[in-house]
Design a protein around this motif. Structure first.
Motif, PDB file in Angstrom:
ATOM      1  N   GLY A 169       0.811  -1.215   0.000  1.00  0.00           N
ATOM      2  CA  GLY A 169       0.000   0.000   0.000  1.00  0.00           C
ATOM      3  C   GLY A 169       0.841   1.260   0.000  1.00  0.00           C
ATOM      4  N   MET A 170       1.955   1.239   0.738  1.00  0.00           N
ATOM      5  CA  MET A 170       2.845   2.399   0.775  1.00  0.00           C
ATOM      6  C   MET A 170       3.510   2.628  -0.584  1.00  0.00           C
ATOM      7  SD  MET A 170       4.585   1.781   4.516  1.00  0.00           S
ATOM      8  CE  MET A 170       5.781   3.124   4.359  1.00  0.00           C
ATOM      9  N   LYS A 171       3.889   1.541  -1.247  1.00  0.00           N
ATOM     10  CA  LYS A 171       4.488   1.675  -2.586  1.00  0.00           C
ATOM     11  C   LYS A 171       3.470   2.235  -3.576  1.00  0.00           C
ATOM     12  CE  LYS A 171       7.890  -2.043  -2.027  1.00  0.00           C
ATOM     13  NZ  LYS A 171       8.301  -3.391  -2.472  1.00  0.00           N
ATOM     14  N   GLN A 172       2.223   1.820  -3.407  1.00  0.00           N
ATOM     15  CA  GLN A 172       1.180   2.355  -4.285  1.00  0.00           C
ATOM     16  C   GLN A 172       1.015   3.860  -4.059  1.00  0.00           C
ATOM     17  OE1 GLN A 172      -0.080   0.292  -6.479  1.00  0.00           O
ATOM     18  NE2 GLN A 172      -1.512   1.670  -7.481  1.00  0.00           N
ATOM     19  N   ARG A 173       1.053   4.276  -2.811  1.00  0.00           N
ATOM     20  CA  ARG A 173       0.976   5.698  -2.486  1.00  0.00           C
ATOM     21  C   ARG A 173       2.175   6.455  -3.056  1.00  0.00           C
ATOM     22  NH1 ARG A 173      -2.266   7.506   1.849  1.00  0.00           N
ATOM     23  NH2 ARG A 173      -3.626   5.898   2.728  1.00  0.00           N
ATOM     24  N   LEU A 174       3.353   5.838  -2.971  1.00  0.00           N
ATOM     25  CA  LEU A 174       4.548   6.477  -3.515  1.00  0.00           C
ATOM     26  C   LEU A 174       4.437   6.621  -5.031  1.00  0.00           C
ATOM     27  CD1 LEU A 174       7.343   7.643  -2.867  1.00  0.00           C
ATOM     28  CD2 LEU A 174       8.297   5.339  -3.219  1.00  0.00           C
ATOM     29  N   GLY A 175       3.824   5.628  -5.680  1.00  0.00           N
ATOM     30  CA  GLY A 175       3.592   5.729  -7.121  1.00  0.00           C
ATOM     31  C   GLY A 175       2.684   6.895  -7.465  1.00  0.00           C
ATOM     32  N   ILE A 176       1.655   7.096  -6.646  1.00  0.00           N
ATOM     33  CA  ILE A 176       0.751   8.232  -6.865  1.00  0.00           C
ATOM     34  C   ILE A 176       1.492   9.548  -6.612  1.00  0.00           C
ATOM     35  CG2 ILE A 176      -1.350   9.370  -6.059  1.00  0.00           C
ATOM     36  CD1 ILE A 176      -2.427   6.533  -5.396  1.00  0.00           C
ATOM     37  N   ALA A 177       2.309   9.568  -5.547  1.00  0.00           N
ATOM     38  CA  ALA A 177       3.103  10.767  -5.259  1.00  0.00           C
ATOM     39  C   ALA A 177       3.999  11.116  -6.438  1.00  0.00           C
ATOM     40  CB  ALA A 177       3.943  10.543  -3.997  1.00  0.00           C
ATOM     41  N   ARG A 178       4.609  10.123  -7.024  1.00  0.00           N
ATOM     42  CA  ARG A 178       5.483  10.353  -8.178  1.00  0.00           C
ATOM     43  C   ARG A 178       4.686  10.836  -9.382  1.00  0.00           C
ATOM     44  NH1 ARG A 178       9.037   5.325  -9.868  1.00  0.00           N
ATOM     45  NH2 ARG A 178       6.977   4.564 -10.521  1.00  0.00           N
ATOM     46  N   ALA A 179       3.486  10.300  -9.559  1.00  0.00           N
ATOM     47  CA  ALA A 179       2.663  10.680 -10.712  1.00  0.00           C
ATOM     48  C   ALA A 179       2.227  12.140 -10.652  1.00  0.00           C
ATOM     49  CB  ALA A 179       1.445   9.767 -10.802  1.00  0.00           C
ATOM     50  N   ILE A 180       2.005  12.660  -9.437  1.00  0.00           N
ATOM     51  CA  ILE A 180       1.523  14.040  -9.302  1.00  0.00           C
ATOM     52  C   ILE A 180       2.646  15.004  -8.939  1.00  0.00           C
ATOM     53  CG2 ILE A 180      -0.759  13.225  -8.601  1.00  0.00           C
ATOM     54  CD1 ILE A 180      -0.016  14.107  -5.706  1.00  0.00           C
ATOM     55  N   LEU A 181       3.841  14.497  -8.729  1.00  0.00           N
ATOM     56  CA  LEU A 181       4.959  15.268  -8.179  1.00  0.00           C
ATOM     57  C   LEU A 181       5.270  16.539  -8.960  1.00  0.00           C
ATOM     58  CD1 LEU A 181       7.394  15.485  -6.229  1.00  0.00           C
ATOM     59  CD2 LEU A 181       8.644  13.958  -7.778  1.00  0.00           C
ATOM     60  N   CYS A 182       5.293  16.447 -10.284  1.00  0.00           N
ATOM     61  CA  CYS A 182       5.716  17.571 -11.127  1.00  0.00           C
ATOM     62  C   CYS A 182       4.546  18.414 -11.611  1.00  0.00           C
ATOM     63  CB  CYS A 182       6.540  17.052 -12.304  1.00  0.00           C
ATOM     64  SG  CYS A 182       8.025  16.170 -11.797  1.00  0.00           S
ATOM     65  N   ARG A 183       3.399  18.306 -10.901  1.00  0.00           N
ATOM     66  CA  ARG A 183       2.193  19.070 -11.236  1.00  0.00           C
ATOM     67  C   ARG A 183       1.823  18.902 -12.713  1.00  0.00           C
ATOM     68  NH1 ARG A 183       1.722  18.907  -6.644  1.00  0.00           N
ATOM     69  NH2 ARG A 183       1.534  20.560  -5.116  1.00  0.00           N
ATOM     70  N   PRO A 184       1.668  17.658 -13.170  1.00  0.00           N
ATOM     71  CA  PRO A 184       1.351  17.436 -14.584  1.00  0.00           C
ATOM     72  C   PRO A 184      -0.048  17.934 -14.926  1.00  0.00           C
ATOM     73  CG  PRO A 184       1.119  15.406 -13.357  1.00  0.00           C
ATOM     74  CD  PRO A 184       1.717  16.400 -12.411  1.00  0.00           C
ATOM     75  N   GLU A 185      -0.244  18.247 -16.184  1.00  0.00           N
ATOM     76  CA  GLU A 185      -1.558  18.673 -16.651  1.00  0.00           C
ATOM     77  C   GLU A 185      -2.499  17.484 -16.825  1.00  0.00           C
ATOM     78  OE1 GLU A 185      -1.089  21.518 -20.063  1.00  0.00           O
ATOM     79  OE2 GLU A 185       1.030  21.251 -19.535  1.00  0.00           O
ATOM     80  N   LEU A 186      -1.923  16.334 -17.167  1.00  0.00           N
ATOM     81  CA  LEU A 186      -2.703  15.124 -17.414  1.00  0.00           C
ATOM     82  C   LEU A 186      -2.088  13.974 -16.629  1.00  0.00           C
ATOM     83  CD1 LEU A 186      -4.888  13.535 -19.023  1.00  0.00           C
ATOM     84  CD2 LEU A 186      -3.197  13.291 -20.863  1.00  0.00           C
ATOM     85  N   VAL A 187      -2.928  13.243 -15.869  1.00  0.00           N
ATOM     86  CA  VAL A 187      -2.459  12.131 -15.053  1.00  0.00           C
ATOM     87  C   VAL A 187      -3.202  10.866 -15.482  1.00  0.00           C
ATOM     88  CG1 VAL A 187      -2.078  11.271 -12.714  1.00  0.00           C
ATOM     89  CG2 VAL A 187      -2.100  13.742 -13.146  1.00  0.00           C
ATOM     90  N   ILE A 188      -2.442   9.839 -15.863  1.00  0.00           N
ATOM     91  CA  ILE A 188      -2.997   8.561 -16.315  1.00  0.00           C
ATOM     92  C   ILE A 188      -2.726   7.519 -15.237  1.00  0.00           C
ATOM     93  CG2 ILE A 188      -3.033   6.841 -18.169  1.00  0.00           C
ATOM     94  CD1 ILE A 188      -3.741   9.631 -19.135  1.00  0.00           C
TER      95      ILE A 188
END
Length: 303
Positions: free
Chosen positions: A136-155
């Protein structure tokens, strides 16, 4: 209407097996798009093509108004993603993994790593090697990485895997906040109908590699009314008003207090107005609609 993400007749065939066929999806800027389908329906296949991990057999992907090409590196810098399971350098800490991601993306916003960890309740674990983290923590870290750079589009491909119900709600609330306050657009795949129903603005239903329907949750609620349920102090008088004053025929007295109105042209507002005008005391009135589960099963011919 212009879309932040659009696919046109997208197809993928591997070893003669058709994994996706004629997929057309349309994602508006600033919305949460729920990509819904059972396991094996083709969700991950489509997401891999959208993120340039797989090349389409046929069709095109348009992101930010531009056709996705094998060399569309700058476009990918404006996106964040999790496809299948997030992977990390296990011997490195969470902070080190996120710092490396910022280097890849050319993103140097002071404090962004600490902010992302805080959003995902990972601050206390940030210095620990990822190999010591739970699923679960790794999944959260994956989400953190996905939103980290303030992307316009998140898949995000099944982003709540490994999370408990409280964690799933927290992640949903986070996505809504990022969508509302930062203008991020999310495409979130899931086989869990309740998960998509609770967060999505628009739903794309995929089955056997083909899009069955794209529809907004608002449209589902507005166009799939099953009945209006009325509870009144005097149901007999209420029934008389419905039949004699409103000329409604398609209704049923359920019990000593409740009436269900099935007339497609009837609205709760008009019914309430007429009942009050004729001295009928209303206890409650509500519209019962088809759920996303009902709608999904009907589309995929499983009922």
């Amino acid at each position: 209407m212009s879309y932040i993400l659009q696919t046109n007749h997208l197809c993928k065939t591997i070893d003669g097996k058709e994994l996706a066929a004629d997929v057309n999806i349309h994602v508006k800027k600033g919305e949460i798009y729920g990509f819904l389908g059972p396991n094996g329906a083709g969700k991950t296949t489509v997401m891999k093509m959208i993120t340039n991990l797989w090349k389409p057999t046929d069709g095109t992907v348009l992101i930010f108004g531009r056709k996705l090409e094998p060399t569309s590196y700058e476009v990918l810098k404006r996106m964040g993603s999790i496809i299948e399971f997030p992977t990390f350098y296990e011997h490195m800490s969470g902070i080190e993994n996120l710092r490396l991601h910022c280097e890849y993306m050319g993103y140097y916003n002071k404090g962004c790593i600490e902010e992302a960890l805080e959003m995902l309740d990972l601050t206390d674990a940030g210095e620990k090697p990822v190999k010591r983290w739970s699923l679960g923590m790794k999944q959260r870290l994956g989400i953190a990485r996905a939103i980290l750079c303030r992307p316009e589009l998140v898949i995000l491909d099944e982003p709540t895997n490994g999370l408990d119900p409280a964690g799933m709600k927290q992640i949903r609330d986070l996505f809504r906040m990022l969508c509302r306050e930062y203008g991020m657009t999310f495409v979130i795949s899931s086989h869990l109908l309740s998960e998509i129903e609770s967060i999505a603005d628009t739903v794309g239903v995929i089955s056997h590699g083909r899009i069955k329907k794209e529809i907004s949750m608002k449209e589902i609620a507005e166009t799939n009314t099953i009945y209006i349920e009325l509870s009144a102090e005097d149901p007999k008088k209420a029934a008389w008003v419905l039949a004699d004053r409103m000329r409604l025929e398609n209704f049923k007295i359920v019990d000593d207090s409740r009436i269900r109105i099935y007339d497609p042209d009837a609205t709760a507002q008009n019914i309430s107005k007429e009942l009050i005008k004729n001295g009928v005391e209303i206890v409650s009135i509500s519209r019962h609609t088809e759920t996303l589960e009902d709608y999904f099963l009907k589309l995929t011919a499983e009922v």
